[in-house]
Design an enzyme around this catalytic site. Structure first.
Site, PDB file in Angstrom:
ATOM      1  N   ARG A 111      19.973  40.325   9.909  1.00 58.15           N
ATOM      2  CA  ARG A 111      21.153  40.824  10.906  1.00 58.15           C
ATOM      3  C   ARG A 111      22.011  41.785  10.461  1.00 58.15           C
ATOM      4  O   ARG A 111      23.075  42.113  10.965  1.00 58.15           O
ATOM      5  CB  ARG A 111      21.920  39.521  11.177  1.00 58.15           C
ATOM      6  CG  ARG A 111      21.217  38.219  11.652  1.00 58.15           C
ATOM      7  CD  ARG A 111      22.177  37.059  12.245  1.00 58.15           C
ATOM      8  NE  ARG A 111      23.190  36.843  11.556  1.00 58.15           N
ATOM      9  CZ  ARG A 111      24.559  36.229  11.905  1.00 58.15           C
ATOM     10  NH1 ARG A 111      24.512  35.930  13.011  1.00 58.15           N
ATOM     11  NH2 ARG A 111      25.172  36.025  11.126  1.00 58.15           N
ATOM     12  N   ASP A 112      21.458  42.691   9.485  1.00 55.63           N
ATOM     13  CA  ASP A 112      22.321  43.823   9.000  1.00 55.63           C
ATOM     14  C   ASP A 112      21.368  45.127   8.200  1.00 55.63           C
ATOM     15  O   ASP A 112      21.510  45.509   7.447  1.00 55.63           O
ATOM     16  CB  ASP A 112      23.264  43.474   7.885  1.00 55.63           C
ATOM     17  CG  ASP A 112      24.248  44.501   7.847  1.00 55.63           C
ATOM     18  OD1 ASP A 112      24.523  45.378   8.731  1.00 55.63           O
ATOM     19  OD2 ASP A 112      25.132  44.359   6.895  1.00 55.63           O
ATOM     20  N   ILE A 113      20.062  45.238   9.131  1.00 58.84           N
ATOM     21  CA  ILE A 113      19.248  46.228   8.897  1.00 58.84           C
ATOM     22  C   ILE A 113      19.849  47.582   8.975  1.00 58.84           C
ATOM     23  O   ILE A 113      20.172  47.690  10.032  1.00 58.84           O
ATOM     24  CB  ILE A 113      18.047  46.046   9.571  1.00 58.84           C
ATOM     25  CG1 ILE A 113      17.340  44.735   9.540  1.00 58.84           C
ATOM     26  CG2 ILE A 113      16.788  46.959   9.408  1.00 58.84           C
ATOM     27  CD1 ILE A 113      16.873  44.261   8.227  1.00 58.84           C
ATOM     28  N   THR A 149      26.439  45.706  11.479  1.00 63.20           N
ATOM     29  CA  THR A 149      26.993  46.858  11.374  1.00 63.20           C
ATOM     30  C   THR A 149      26.595  47.608  12.871  1.00 63.20           C
ATOM     31  O   THR A 149      25.821  47.636  13.602  1.00 63.20           O
ATOM     32  CB  THR A 149      26.330  47.750  10.541  1.00 63.20           C
ATOM     33  OG1 THR A 149      26.298  47.276   9.081  1.00 63.20           O
ATOM     34  CG2 THR A 149      26.524  49.302  10.461  1.00 63.20           C
TER      35      THR A 149
END
Length: 188
Positions: A111-113, A149
């Site tokens: 959930r934050d690539i 992000t």
């Protein structure tokens, strides 16, 4: 016996976390110690998993609304800090897809690539920073927290529905576009 770690430097500090680079003199290696607000069960699950494109989780302690974990320090620049050929970027993207397939197979969503969360250890792309990660709950209708992000987070990360493997796939698509074209797909 618990090793006595020596602080090298604080890498990040916010209201929710402190990330410190430490030296483990017994092993003669650097490690990262994270103190995070809240409970992060994904780190306990990651501790039991091993993959060449993930940092090794060395210890996890949870209690009193806080998680403290120690992980391998992955040495190298992040994807955002280097200029790579299309061939080298393709290799990094393929490795990212391999590690995500592995994680998704174990029910973990990152959930934050983003480029800052991919470290190049030699030629290998290592996925770091699982603070926004969660264990997928197929029966849930939504996530309990909105994390990610801006610009890389999928629409469902803003409370529209539950995140699932498509959330990470969406972010990989944005990442590929940004790294190959130099701009976000929302920009003309």
């Amino acid at each position: 016996m618990i090793p006595l770690l020596q602080e090298i430097q604080v890498l990040h500090r916010s209201g929710k976390s402190t990330v410190t680079l430490m030296l483990d003199p017994d092993q003669n290696r650097r490690v990262v110690v994270k103190k995070l607000a809240g409970v992060h069960p994904v780190y306990e699950k990651l501790q039991a998993l091993h993959h060449p494109y993930l940092p090794e989780i060395l210890s996890v302690k949870q209690g009193e609304g806080e998680t403290c974990m120690t992980e391998e320090y992955v040495e190298g620049p992040c994807l955002a800090a280097v200029s790579l050929s299309e061939r080298a970027l393709t290799r990094a993207f393929l490795e990212l897809c391999q590690v995500l397939e592995f994680l998704h197979g174990h029910g973990i969503l990152h959930r934050d690539i983003k480029p800052e969360n991919i470290i190049l250890r030699g030629k290998d792309a290592v996925l770091i920073d699982f603070d926004a990660a969660r264990i997928h709950k197929p029966e849930a209708e939504g996530d309990t927290q909105i994390l990610g992000t801006t610009g890389f987070a999928a629409p469902e990360q803003y409370g529209l529905s539950q995140t699932d493997i498509r959330t990470d796939i969406y972010a990989v698509g944005i990442l590929i576009n940004v790294m190959l074209t130099g701009r976000h797909p929302s920009k003309k």
